[in-house]
Design a protein around this motif. Structure first.
Motif, PDB file in Angstrom:
ATOM      1  N   ASN A  96     -33.108  32.733   3.296  1.00 31.37           N
ATOM      2  CA  ASN A  96     -32.360  32.046   4.576  1.00 31.37           C
ATOM      3  C   ASN A  96     -33.062  31.973   5.667  1.00 31.37           C
ATOM      4  O   ASN A  96     -33.291  30.930   6.432  1.00 31.37           O
ATOM      5  CB  ASN A  96     -31.138  32.965   4.784  1.00 31.37           C
ATOM      6  CG  ASN A  96     -29.730  32.153   4.096  1.00 31.37           C
ATOM      7  OD1 ASN A  96     -29.394  31.069   4.437  1.00 31.37           O
ATOM      8  ND2 ASN A  96     -29.259  32.834   3.026  1.00 31.37           N
ATOM      9  N   VAL A  97     -33.692  33.232   6.146  1.00 27.82           N
ATOM     10  CA  VAL A  97     -34.466  33.452   7.329  1.00 27.82           C
ATOM     11  C   VAL A  97     -35.585  32.248   7.351  1.00 27.82           C
ATOM     12  O   VAL A  97     -35.950  31.844   8.250  1.00 27.82           O
ATOM     13  CB  VAL A  97     -34.828  34.750   7.660  1.00 27.82           C
ATOM     14  CG1 VAL A  97     -35.520  34.734   8.842  1.00 27.82           C
ATOM     15  CG2 VAL A  97     -33.755  35.636   7.573  1.00 27.82           C
ATOM     16  N   ARG A  98     -36.222  32.406   6.017  1.00 22.36           N
ATOM     17  CA  ARG A  98     -37.473  31.613   5.987  1.00 22.36           C
ATOM     18  C   ARG A  98     -37.253  29.784   6.355  1.00 22.36           C
ATOM     19  O   ARG A  98     -37.910  29.430   6.986  1.00 22.36           O
ATOM     20  CB  ARG A  98     -38.161  31.583   4.627  1.00 22.36           C
ATOM     21  CG  ARG A  98     -39.661  31.241   4.528  1.00 22.36           C
ATOM     22  CD  ARG A  98     -40.259  31.412   3.397  1.00 22.36           C
ATOM     23  NE  ARG A  98     -39.617  30.788   2.270  1.00 22.36           N
ATOM     24  CZ  ARG A  98     -39.559  30.840   1.011  1.00 22.36           C
ATOM     25  NH1 ARG A  98     -40.687  31.623   0.841  1.00 22.36           N
ATOM     26  NH2 ARG A  98     -38.925  30.297   0.233  1.00 22.36           N
ATOM     27  N   ALA A 101     -36.375  29.479   9.955  1.00 20.12           N
ATOM     28  CA  ALA A 101     -37.838  29.652  10.775  1.00 20.12           C
ATOM     29  C   ALA A 101     -38.601  28.259  10.513  1.00 20.12           C
ATOM     30  O   ALA A 101     -39.510  27.974  11.345  1.00 20.12           O
ATOM     31  CB  ALA A 101     -38.268  30.854  10.391  1.00 20.12           C
ATOM     32  N   GLY A 102     -38.466  27.929   9.202  1.00 20.46           N
ATOM     33  CA  GLY A 102     -39.383  26.791   8.977  1.00 20.46           C
ATOM     34  C   GLY A 102     -39.202  25.736   9.442  1.00 20.46           C
ATOM     35  O   GLY A 102     -39.622  24.851   9.905  1.00 20.46           O
ATOM     36  N   LEU A 103     -37.755  25.345   9.919  1.00 22.80           N
ATOM     37  CA  LEU A 103     -37.285  24.252  10.754  1.00 22.80           C
ATOM     38  C   LEU A 103     -38.000  24.182  11.910  1.00 22.80           C
ATOM     39  O   LEU A 103     -38.034  23.200  12.454  1.00 22.80           O
ATOM     40  CB  LEU A 103     -35.854  24.387  10.953  1.00 22.80           C
ATOM     41  CG  LEU A 103     -34.758  24.330   9.758  1.00 22.80           C
ATOM     42  CD1 LEU A 103     -33.389  24.372  10.053  1.00 22.80           C
ATOM     43  CD2 LEU A 103     -35.254  23.038   8.753  1.00 22.80           C
ATOM     44  N   TYR A 104     -38.441  25.188  12.595  1.00 25.66           N
ATOM     45  CA  TYR A 104     -38.960  25.222  13.949  1.00 25.66           C
ATOM     46  C   TYR A 104     -40.597  25.158  13.807  1.00 25.66           C
ATOM     47  O   TYR A 104     -41.448  25.460  14.618  1.00 25.66           O
ATOM     48  CB  TYR A 104     -38.614  26.427  14.587  1.00 25.66           C
ATOM     49  CG  TYR A 104     -37.280  26.728  14.923  1.00 25.66           C
ATOM     50  CD1 TYR A 104     -36.832  25.826  15.991  1.00 25.66           C
ATOM     51  CD2 TYR A 104     -36.544  27.421  14.323  1.00 25.66           C
ATOM     52  CE1 TYR A 104     -35.245  26.000  16.352  1.00 25.66           C
ATOM     53  CE2 TYR A 104     -35.008  27.446  14.520  1.00 25.66           C
ATOM     54  CZ  TYR A 104     -34.524  26.765  15.592  1.00 25.66           C
ATOM     55  OH  TYR A 104     -33.265  26.807  15.820  1.00 25.66           O
ATOM     56  N   GLU A 113     -44.578  36.741   8.801  1.00 25.38           N
ATOM     57  CA  GLU A 113     -44.611  37.719   9.424  1.00 25.38           C
ATOM     58  C   GLU A 113     -43.293  37.784  10.316  1.00 25.38           C
ATOM     59  O   GLU A 113     -42.761  38.693  10.420  1.00 25.38           O
ATOM     60  CB  GLU A 113     -45.577  37.663  10.394  1.00 25.38           C
ATOM     61  CG  GLU A 113     -46.095  39.017  11.347  1.00 25.38           C
ATOM     62  CD  GLU A 113     -47.257  38.648  12.142  1.00 25.38           C
ATOM     63  OE1 GLU A 113     -47.211  38.513  13.394  1.00 25.38           O
ATOM     64  OE2 GLU A 113     -48.410  37.893  11.742  1.00 25.38           O
ATOM     65  N   ARG A 114     -43.118  36.590  11.016  1.00 23.72           N
ATOM     66  CA  ARG A 114     -41.943  36.279  11.749  1.00 23.72           C
ATOM     67  C   ARG A 114     -40.494  36.593  10.856  1.00 23.72           C
ATOM     68  O   ARG A 114     -39.731  37.295  11.564  1.00 23.72           O
ATOM     69  CB  ARG A 114     -41.788  34.834  12.156  1.00 23.72           C
ATOM     70  CG  ARG A 114     -42.825  34.718  13.108  1.00 23.72           C
ATOM     71  CD  ARG A 114     -42.818  35.227  14.548  1.00 23.72           C
ATOM     72  NE  ARG A 114     -43.890  34.956  15.606  1.00 23.72           N
ATOM     73  CZ  ARG A 114     -43.784  33.724  16.356  1.00 23.72           C
ATOM     74  NH1 ARG A 114     -42.481  32.847  15.913  1.00 23.72           N
ATOM     75  NH2 ARG A 114     -44.813  33.602  16.889  1.00 23.72           N
ATOM     76  N   ALA A 146     -30.707  36.995  12.434  1.00 22.51           N
ATOM     77  CA  ALA A 146     -32.079  36.885  12.094  1.00 22.51           C
ATOM     78  C   ALA A 146     -32.746  35.645  11.808  1.00 22.51           C
ATOM     79  O   ALA A 146     -33.671  35.083  12.527  1.00 22.51           O
ATOM     80  CB  ALA A 146     -32.338  37.746  10.692  1.00 22.51           C
ATOM     81  N   CYS A 147     -31.540  34.630  11.368  1.00 18.41           N
ATOM     82  CA  CYS A 147     -31.941  33.328  11.256  1.00 18.41           C
ATOM     83  C   CYS A 147     -32.274  32.583  12.721  1.00 18.41           C
ATOM     84  O   CYS A 147     -33.091  31.724  12.794  1.00 18.41           O
ATOM     85  CB  CYS A 147     -30.964  32.375  10.531  1.00 18.41           C
ATOM     86  SG  CYS A 147     -30.765  32.822   8.867  1.00 18.41           S
TER      87      CYS A 147
END
Ligand SMILES: Nc1ncnc2c1ncn2[C@@H]1O[C@H](COP(=O)(O)OP(=O)(O)O)[C@@H](O)[C@H]1O
Ligand SMILES: [Mg+2]
Lengths: 311, 368
Positions: A96-98, A101-104, A113-114, A146-147
């Motif tokens: 989920n978080v990945r 974060a990938g969208l950005y 890492e992030r 976190a997302c």
């Protein structure tokens, strides 16, 4: 610098005006609270800031840039934790978080890492392989945070993040908000719980019917209503009381006595509690209890609107 | 607009001229003459105002064109559409039929159809587009004028508001002055006169009866002391009656309304009413009146309560009725509410309109 500036923002749904010519500015480093009852227009305002909803007039600036013409810049600098959870139940916490974060535009080692950093921050690193559908409400909310923070936005907007979660998660979230703020993030925090807003926000806008009806620090907001507070001292007996001497204490405006309770009306900004207590002790008058009756944000809201925050 | 039409005519003339020179037929002098004639007829067209004369000129150029077509060169036909549109636009609303009529000669001419068609379309486009945009420009200018007027009106009403403040301050001051002189006359004046009489008497008695004189003097001293006390009290009571006036006026108005419409209208005020300024009173009164009218019109209420509360930094005025309210809670603003909002915003205040529990209008005004 203003991280967010809203000018004459308006949103209509048909004839109904949900956000009504609203103007406000949030400065860098603030934890800014939107306080208002359900339907006040908090979420609608946030959805417009996030670019999820068209405006019907007015202007929104992020970091001094109009979001209409700089939508990319706005997106990269904002992290939103929406009121209705936005996570995928059948992807693991990590995925989920990945994904978000990938969208950005984060990729590769930096992305990894992030994502881990964000999961550590919300205390879910050990649950990274689990699916959110097994999470409690509080954990889901933390995952959603976190997302929203993995891409390290300058402005984080949380829309009622503590609705319907257990007290422990609630505290965790409030602490995280403070921590994020210490790390340099500006935070906008909406809630209809005045205790939370009073606890963490450095400045607050009280919203009602799509308008900001009052704005300022909590002290400023309370000062709109009154500049005095009542201190109620319950004593064993009032025989040795020298009223005149009590009145002499700095800041004391007036005194009234009802049975064993001495009600002292005093100026809010004068810190004279020590003197008052000293007064009773030195005259050997036994204090049974001591209460302060000062307005809180709920009182402010009630006094201004005639309604309770939670109706 | 004229300038564009003149230009397009000029373009057509140039085109005719060029084609003519290229075709190398004779009669150059004739055609130059005709062209000059056409020009000299069409320039005054835009200088005269009278419609009749314009029509005559159009007729003249029409004949000229026809003659030229017959006698010199069929290319002169190209000048026809523009003149035709100009004449006919004054008489017909619909445009497209005019285009068709303009294209009509296509069926009667031999050769040059393409060029004529193009010119007819070109003239049509130029003429009606310029017409349309000129019209639009005019409406914008009219709108602008109207807005200017509005602005004037608004700034005038703003001035009036300021004038009102000045006026009322003046009135209050006058009244205050009256009250002071009345008070001085009633109490202090009397005691001073009293003291004077006693002192005069003491003066005459001084030689004859010293004890009596001393007694009278003591009286005079007492009276003077009381007089001084009176002055002190008068000065202390001399609060400017501004706010009292605003309050009295409002009370009167509410009473009237209550009797007239058979409504219960409890009125409560709390806090230091003195802090409300005249302009705030004005806006408070206007907002209350507006809210009352609304309640009467829409709510079917039997009771309207009015509440003025002066807080530390804010005046809060609430008008609440016990009528139907707005079931959905979603108030749709009408002119009345917008008016209240604008008035209130003019002195940095806010309006809260709520329909969840009866209907309420709350005015919040900052105390500065
Ligand atoms: N899509 C919509 N269509 C119609 N009305 C809406 C819509 N979204 C929100 N509203 C209305 O707008 C008002 C403000 O809603 P919201 O911004 O969600 O308030 P808050 O977040 O402060 O509780 C509410 O009265 C709500 O019913
Ligand atoms: Mg909401």
């Amino acid at each position: 610098m203003n991280v967010l500036e809203i000018k004459n923002l308006t949103k209509k749904f048909g004839d109904f005006i949900a956000v009504d010519n609203m103007s406000l500015a949030v400065q860098e480093g603030e934890i800014f609270g939107f306080l208002g009852s359900n339907g006040a227009g908090k979420s609608t305002t946030i959805n417009m800031i996030a670019g999820l909803l068209q405006t019907n007039g007015g202007e929104i600036k992020i970091l001094d840039k109009n979001i209409a013409s700089h939508s990319k810049l706005a997106k990269m600098n904002i992290g939103i934790v929406p009121q209705d959870l936005a996570i995928y139940e059948d992807m693991t916490a990590y995925e989920n978080v990945r994904f978000f974060a990938g969208l950005y535009g984060l990729r590769g080692a930096e992305l990894k890492e992030r994502v881990e950093e964000a999961l550590v921050f919300v205390g879910l690193l050990d649950k990274q392989k689990s699916l959110p559908k097994d999470f409690s409400g509080g954990m889901k909310r933390r995952l959603n945070i976190a997302c929203a923070i993995a891409h390290r936005p300058k402005l984080i907007i949380m829309d009622e993040p503590t609705v319907g979660i257990d007290p422990q998660s609630r505290n965790y979230i409030l602490t995280s908000v403070r921590k994020l703020n210490e790390m340099g993030c500006t935070v906008i925090y909406t809630s209809h719980y005045m205790e939370e807003v009073e606890e963490i926000c450095s400045r607050i806008a009280i919203m009602d019917h799509g308008k900001v009806i009052a704005e300022g620090t909590k002290e400023q907001l309370k000062a709109i209503i009154t500049d005095t507070r009542d201190i109620w001292v319950e004593v064993k007996n009032t025989e040795n009381l020298e009223e005149a001497a009590l009145k002499e204490i700095k800041g004391v405006n007036s005194i009234s006595i009802e049975e064993n309770v001495i009600k002292i009306n005093s100026q809010s900004e004068v810190n004279n509690l020590n003197h008052i207590i000293q007064f009773f002790i030195s005259r050997l008058i036994e204090i049974r209890s001591l209460q302060e009756q000062a307005p809180n944000l709920e009182t402010v809201f009630l006094t201004l609107t005639g309604r309770n925050l939670r109706d | 607009m004229e300038i564009w039409i003149i230009f397009s005519k000029l373009i057509i003339i140039l085109f005719i001229g060029f084609s003519y020179v290229h075709s190398e037929t004779g009669n150059l002098a004739w055609s130059i003459l005709l062209i000059l004639l056409y020009i000299s007829m069409n320039i005054p067209l835009y200088l005269v105002r009278m419609e009749k004369i314009k029509l005559c000129i159009h007729l003249g150029s029409f004949i000229l064109i026809c003659y030229s077509i017959q006698e010199v060169n069929p290319l002169f036909l190209l000048l026809l559409p523009m003149n035709f549109y100009e004449v006919s636009a004054a008489f017909f609303e619909k445009r497209w039929p005019l285009l068709l009529v303009g294209l009509l000669p296509l069926f009667f001419m031999e050769g040059n159809q393409a060029v004529y068609g193009l010119t007819a379309l070109f003239s049509f486009l130029v003429f009606f587009m310029t017409g349309r945009y000129t019209e639009r420009l005019t409406t914008y200018e009219n709108k602008l004028d109207k807005m200017r007027l509005d602005m004037q009106r608004l700034s005038k009403s703003l001035n009036e508001n300021q004038e009102y403040v000045r006026q009322s301050e003046y009135t209050y001051r006058l009244e205050e002055r009256n009250r002071i002189s009345q008070e001085i006359h009633d109490s202090i004046g009397h005691s001073m006169t009293g003291a004077l009489i006693q002192m005069e008497a003491a003066k005459t008695l001084m030689a004859i009866d010293q004890a009596k004189a001393a007694e009278l003097l003591q009286n005079a001293i007492n009276i003077s002391k009381e007089g001084i006390e009176d002055i002190r009290i008068t000065l202390k009571n001399m609060k400017p009656p501004t706010e009292q006036m605003g309050l009295q006026r409002l009370k009167l108005q509410l009473e009237e309304f209550s009797i007239q419409h058979q409504l219960r209208m409890p009125f409560v005020y709390k806090g230091n009413i003195d802090l409300i300024t005249p302009i705030q009173w004005k806006i408070i009164t206007e907002n209350i009146t507006e809210a009352l009218t609304n309640s009467l019109k829409y709510s079917g209420a039997t009771e309207i309560s009015i509440d003025i509360h002066v807080l530390n930094k804010l005046v809060r005025v609430e008008v609440r009725d016990n009528g139907s309210g707005i079931g959905s809670g979603k108030v749709v603003k009408g002119l009345g509410i917008v008016g209240m909002e604008e008035r209130t915003a003019s002195i940095k205040g806010t309006i809260i309109v709520d329909g969840t529990n009866g209907f309420s209008v709350t005015t919040l005004l900052p105390i500065v």
